[in-house]
Each structure stands twice: as C-alpha cells, then as structure tokens.
Write an enzyme that holds these catalytic residues in place. Structure first.
Site, PDB file in Angstrom:
ATOM      1  N   ASN A  92       0.847  -1.201   0.000  1.00 15.42           N
ATOM      2  CA  ASN A  92       0.000   0.000   0.000  1.00 15.42           C
ATOM      3  C   ASN A  92       0.878   1.245   0.000  1.00 15.42           C
ATOM      4  O   ASN A  92       2.101   1.151  -0.003  1.00 15.42           O
ATOM      5  CB  ASN A  92      -0.987  -0.015   1.181  1.00 15.42           C
ATOM      6  CG  ASN A  92      -0.274   0.002   2.511  1.00 15.42           C
ATOM      7  OD1 ASN A  92       0.422   0.972   2.850  1.00 15.42           O
ATOM      8  ND2 ASN A  92      -0.413  -1.077   3.273  1.00 15.42           N
ATOM      9  N   ASP A 109      -4.751  -5.995   5.381  1.00 16.51           N
ATOM     10  CA  ASP A 109      -5.786  -6.807   6.033  1.00 16.51           C
ATOM     11  C   ASP A 109      -5.780  -8.241   5.508  1.00 16.51           C
ATOM     12  O   ASP A 109      -6.200  -9.163   6.185  1.00 16.51           O
ATOM     13  CB  ASP A 109      -7.169  -6.177   5.792  1.00 16.51           C
ATOM     14  CG  ASP A 109      -7.317  -4.885   6.582  1.00 16.51           C
ATOM     15  OD1 ASP A 109      -6.898  -4.867   7.757  1.00 16.51           O
ATOM     16  OD2 ASP A 109      -7.811  -3.888   6.024  1.00 16.51           O
ATOM     17  N   LYS A 117       8.001 -17.850  -9.993  1.00 17.95           N
ATOM     18  CA  LYS A 117       7.309 -16.702 -10.580  1.00 17.95           C
ATOM     19  C   LYS A 117       6.076 -17.179 -11.368  1.00 17.95           C
ATOM     20  O   LYS A 117       6.195 -18.099 -12.190  1.00 17.95           O
ATOM     21  CB  LYS A 117       8.270 -15.952 -11.504  1.00 17.95           C
ATOM     22  CG  LYS A 117       7.667 -14.713 -12.111  1.00 17.95           C
ATOM     23  CD  LYS A 117       8.663 -14.029 -13.028  1.00 17.95           C
ATOM     24  CE  LYS A 117       7.957 -12.925 -13.789  1.00 17.95           C
ATOM     25  NZ  LYS A 117       8.770 -12.417 -14.882  1.00 17.95           N
ATOM     26  N   ASP A 155      -5.053  -9.252  13.239  1.00 18.11           N
ATOM     27  CA  ASP A 155      -5.157  -7.822  13.565  1.00 18.11           C
ATOM     28  C   ASP A 155      -4.221  -7.551  14.754  1.00 18.11           C
ATOM     29  O   ASP A 155      -4.509  -7.917  15.896  1.00 18.11           O
ATOM     30  CB  ASP A 155      -6.612  -7.471  13.913  1.00 18.11           C
ATOM     31  CG  ASP A 155      -6.796  -5.969  14.023  1.00 18.11           C
ATOM     32  OD1 ASP A 155      -5.917  -5.297  14.618  1.00 18.11           O
ATOM     33  OD2 ASP A 155      -7.811  -5.455  13.524  1.00 18.11           O
ATOM     34  N   ILE A 156      -3.096  -6.914  14.469  1.00 15.54           N
ATOM     35  CA  ILE A 156      -2.047  -6.728  15.477  1.00 15.54           C
ATOM     36  C   ILE A 156      -2.545  -5.825  16.612  1.00 15.54           C
ATOM     37  O   ILE A 156      -2.367  -6.116  17.800  1.00 15.54           O
ATOM     38  CB  ILE A 156      -0.789  -6.101  14.821  1.00 15.54           C
ATOM     39  CG1 ILE A 156      -0.332  -6.971  13.652  1.00 15.54           C
ATOM     40  CG2 ILE A 156       0.323  -5.907  15.843  1.00 15.54           C
ATOM     41  CD1 ILE A 156       0.691  -6.312  12.745  1.00 15.54           C
ATOM     42  N   PHE A 163      -4.760   3.909  14.725  1.00 16.69           N
ATOM     43  CA  PHE A 163      -5.031   4.896  13.682  1.00 16.69           C
ATOM     44  C   PHE A 163      -6.222   4.380  12.879  1.00 16.69           C
ATOM     45  O   PHE A 163      -6.466   3.172  12.831  1.00 16.69           O
ATOM     46  CB  PHE A 163      -3.824   5.065  12.754  1.00 16.69           C
ATOM     47  CG  PHE A 163      -2.852   6.128  13.211  1.00 16.69           C
ATOM     48  CD1 PHE A 163      -2.113   5.958  14.366  1.00 16.69           C
ATOM     49  CD2 PHE A 163      -2.688   7.301  12.481  1.00 16.69           C
ATOM     50  CE1 PHE A 163      -1.224   6.935  14.796  1.00 16.69           C
ATOM     51  CE2 PHE A 163      -1.805   8.287  12.885  1.00 16.69           C
ATOM     52  CZ  PHE A 163      -1.062   8.108  14.044  1.00 16.69           C
ATOM     53  N   LYS A 208     -12.254  -2.470  18.883  1.00 21.17           N
ATOM     54  CA  LYS A 208     -10.925  -3.024  19.203  1.00 21.17           C
ATOM     55  C   LYS A 208     -10.511  -2.738  20.638  1.00 21.17           C
ATOM     56  O   LYS A 208      -9.388  -3.018  21.031  1.00 21.17           O
ATOM     57  CB  LYS A 208      -9.875  -2.450  18.231  1.00 21.17           C
ATOM     58  CG  LYS A 208     -10.122  -2.795  16.762  1.00 21.17           C
ATOM     59  CD  LYS A 208      -8.876  -2.542  15.898  1.00 21.17           C
ATOM     60  CE  LYS A 208      -9.194  -2.694  14.420  1.00 21.17           C
ATOM     61  NZ  LYS A 208      -8.017  -2.734  13.561  1.00 21.17           N
TER      62      LYS A 208
END
Ligand code: PMT
Length: 408
Positions: free
Chosen positions: A214, A283, A293, A310-311, A327, A345
């Site tokens: 990302n 995610d 490859k 999910d850390i 965040f 959370k």
C-alpha cells in the site's frame, strides 16, 4: 516555596568555538552556574584566540578541556568520560567551521569527538556573519545536524560585529538558558516510558517478484517515534519496508509482512507502556505463496486472499497490556468509522485521518488527525507530520496519565 530550575544539578558541557560571540559564553556559563547547573567548558583552539580558558576556569571552578590528546586531561576526565558525564552539550557559539565539521561527522578535536561519543541531547547556537549563515553550505550542514537530532537555538537577527545587519547573531545568554531549560524539560517529559510504534506498509508476497502493498511511506509513524525519543521515551519502532532512516535514539526493527510485524510486536511488547499503531497493515495476504514466478498464462488470474491477524486488536486484548492507540485511515464517515474501531478493538485512543484526498494522509509530509477516546476527543489541524506527532504525544500522555492516575 522554592522553585527549582530544571537546570539544577544538571551536568552541562558548554563548548565554545572560534567566534567573536565567545565573549558572551562567559555570561552564559555564569548564568547556568547560578541556576545550579554543573558546567564544564570545552574550547576549540580557535575559541582560545577570542577568550582565555582562564576566564571559564574561574567561572566554573573546573579545568577547561581543550585538547583531545592531552594525557593529563585524559587522566582526570577523558573524552569518553566527559561524553558520559554530560546531561546535555551546548555548542555556543557554534562557528560555520564547527558546524561543517560536525555535519561531516569528523572527530579531529575534542569537541567533535565528544559530540560523536555522547548520547546526551545536543544543541547548537550558531554565530557568524549573515552571508556565511545564509550560505547554502551552512544551511545544509545545519539541516543535516537537525536530522540527526541536534537542536538549533537561534541565530538572532540584528547588528553584527562586522558591521552588517542580518541573521547570524548568537542568541543572548538568557535566551540560551531558556532554550536549554525547555530542551531539558522536553527531554524528560516521557522519561521512563517505554513506547512502541508501528509504521509503514506491510508487503504480502504473491511470488518471488510480486507482492500486495500500500501507499504508506512510514512518515507518520517515524515522526511519532522521533518525537517520543526527543521527549525521553525508550522507543521501539517496528517498521514495514520504507525508504526512511530510523530516527536517532530509536530501536528500529524492520519487518516485511503483517505476520512478521505481529511476531515482532508480540515478542517485544512485554513492559511496553504505550503502543501506537500507525502502520498500514495489509488486512489480507495471498492464501498461497508461489515459490516460482507465476507465468502470465491466461488473460485472467484469480488470487485467493486470507485475512491477516489484527495486530492492534491482539495488543489491546492483552490483560494488563499497554495504553493502546490505533489509527484509522478513512475516505468517508471518518468519525463514525473511527469511533466504531475505538469501541470494537477496545482501544484507549484512536487517531482518525482522512485519506485519498488532495492533502495529508498517505505519503504526504502533512496530515490532520482527529483524536477520539471514550467520552472525548481533540482535533489536530493540518500541519507537518513532525509537529503533529509532538501534539499527538502530548494528548496521549495526558490520557495515559489519567488512565494510570484517574485523580489527575
Ligand atoms: O505512512 P504515511 O505515508 O505517513 O501515512 C500515514 C498513514 C495514513 C498510513 C497513517 O496516518 C494511518 O492512518 N495508519 C493506519 C492505516 C490503517 O491501516 O488504518 P486501518 O483503519 O485500516 O487500521 C486501523 C488500525 O488497525 C491501524 O492502527 C492499523 O495499524 C491497525 N491494524 C490494521 C490491520 C491489521 N491487520 N492489524 C493492525 O494492527
């Protein structure tokens, strides 16, 4: 009530270099001594042309340190001992030549060697002719030193010893004392706090040449790590693949995938007081990793994805875990989604940022954050991520202290 100065009993090295402003350093040393600081003076050979070591010896009651290779000085307090002794080192005046030598990382005299050998906060008070100060070489040397954690106090503008008028005058001794006090106050605001921050993207490998990633540059998380270290915290930065250098004084652990990041976070989380998750963790990851490859083959390829752990949730779920700050990167309904992540959370605080717009968010040097916690919130307007990180930590510390001592 007697108000104690933050400088009281602090070990301060005032390093004097070759500049006409060296005469002001005598008053600086005197003022620091009056406020209870223990001062030792280091001089360059150039400084001795402007003011005598005897002046500083008389004012501090301590021998003045000049030479790196002086066996009698090494026998009393050698350069490494001096570097360890210092709570802070202030180079005042800092000449253009000394700034250049420090920026180049030289160790060709006592002063430059000390600066390399210390872990104490360092400050410079530049003093030089206005054109020398404006010169691109000096400006880039100062910027380089600031990136390495040096604090720059001044210079001031005004009439100069050479008769010109402009920026380059050393700050007055009282202003330097004030600057140093603020620096030492800031340097201990998070003393004793263990903080862990995650930053950057995670890469989820598809095959040996491709991955899912990302747009996170790591700038936000690295700014938080740098600011926390500046405030005296013991900082661990768990970073995904980014092109940034770890901030000075921070323990940096490099990871690649979300699962690497989780392993790293969990193996270092014991004793962490505050956990801040600024990383943009993927995610999902490809369900299988192809050892070879993948060939172009058909015009359509299907990639099956599996959810990553999910850390943040795992850390927040810990019994007696740290104060946990998440965040939320959102493109719409920012407050609503952020607040639901806060509750879902079980976080102590969430920092919501709008992403995908023209300003702030991913990759930018700037950002704006809306902080939410149970029963409250605070908006941090658009600004440099470095400044935002400091403001965030002030808010985090307030809530953290409230959590551990609700009566505050
Ligand atoms: O790196 P920059 O270019 O400076 O950009 C900064 C940023 C936009 C990446 C940063 O400000 C930010 O918003 N980081 C969080 C991005 C994100 O993944 O948000 P989210 O809403 O998808 O995740 C919510 C929280 O859960 C985040 O704290 C995230 O770190 C955490 N998370 C998410 C998924 C996962 N598997 N594990 C997690 O810990």
């Amino acid at each position: 009530m007697i108000l104690m100065s933050v400088l009281d009993k602090k070990h301060i090295i005032v390093a004097v270099t070759g500049s006409i402003a060296a005469y002001k350093s005598a008053d600086l040393v005197r003022q620091l001594g009056t406020l209870g600081a223990e001062v030792r003076v280091v001089m360059t050979r150039g400084a001795c042309e402007f003011i005598t070591p005897m002046t500083f010896q008389a004012l501090t009651g301590n021998p003045v340190h000049i030479d790196l290779l002086d066996s009698s000085a090494e026998a009393s307090m050698g350069h490494i001992e001096l570097a360890r002794w210092a709570d802070t080192i202030l180079i005042a005046p800092a000449s253009a030549n000394t700034l250049a030598r420090l920026a180049a990382g030289m160790a060709d005299d006592l002063l430059t060697t000390l600066c390399l050998a210390t872990s104490a906060p360092l400050a410079i008070a530049p003093a030089m002719n206005r054109l020398m100060w404006q010169n691109e070489a000096t400006q880039s040397n100062v910027a380089r030193l600031q990136r390495r954690g040096y604090n720059c106090l001044g210079p001031a503008s005004g009439e100069q010893a050479c008769g010109e008028v402009g920026a380059g005058r050393m700050l007055e001794p009282a202003e330097l004392v004030d600057g140093l006090s603020r620096l030492l106050t800031a340097a201990s605001a998070m003393k004793g706090i263990k903080l862990m921050v995650t930053a950057g993207p995670t890469y989820e490998d598809i095959d040996p040449v491709r991955y899912i990633g990302n747009r996170s540059s790591g700038k936000m998380g690295y700014a938080v790590a740098a600011a926390a270290a500046h405030l005296g915290a013991d900082v661990t930065l768990v970073s995904g693949p980014v092109a940034l250098a770890p901030p000075p004084g921070v323990q940096c652990k490099k990871v690649r995938s979300a699962r690497d990041m989780q392993r790293c976070v969990l193996s270092h989380i014991a004793d962490v007081d505050i956990f801040i998750a600024a990383a943009a963790v993927a995610d999902f990851r490809p369900t299988t990793f192809s050892e070879q490859k993948i060939k172009k083959g058909e015009s359509e390829q299907l990639l099956t994805l599996t959810a990553n752990p999910d850390i943040l949730r795992t850390v927040a779920d810990q019994v007696d875990g740290p104060f946990t700050v998440g965040f939320a990167a959102e493109t719409q309904a920012v407050e609503q989604y952020a607040r639901s992540k806060l509750v879902d959370k079980k976080l102590d605080m969430i920092c919501a940022n709008r992403v995908g717009g023209t300003e702030g968010g991913f990759e930018s040097d700037k950002n704006a954050l809306d902080l939410y916690w149970q029963g409250g919130g605070e908006a941090l307007p658009m600004g440099k991520k470095t400044l935002l990180a400091e403001q965030l930590l002030v808010a985090v510390m307030r809530r953290y202290q409230y959590k551990i001592k609700p009566s505050n």
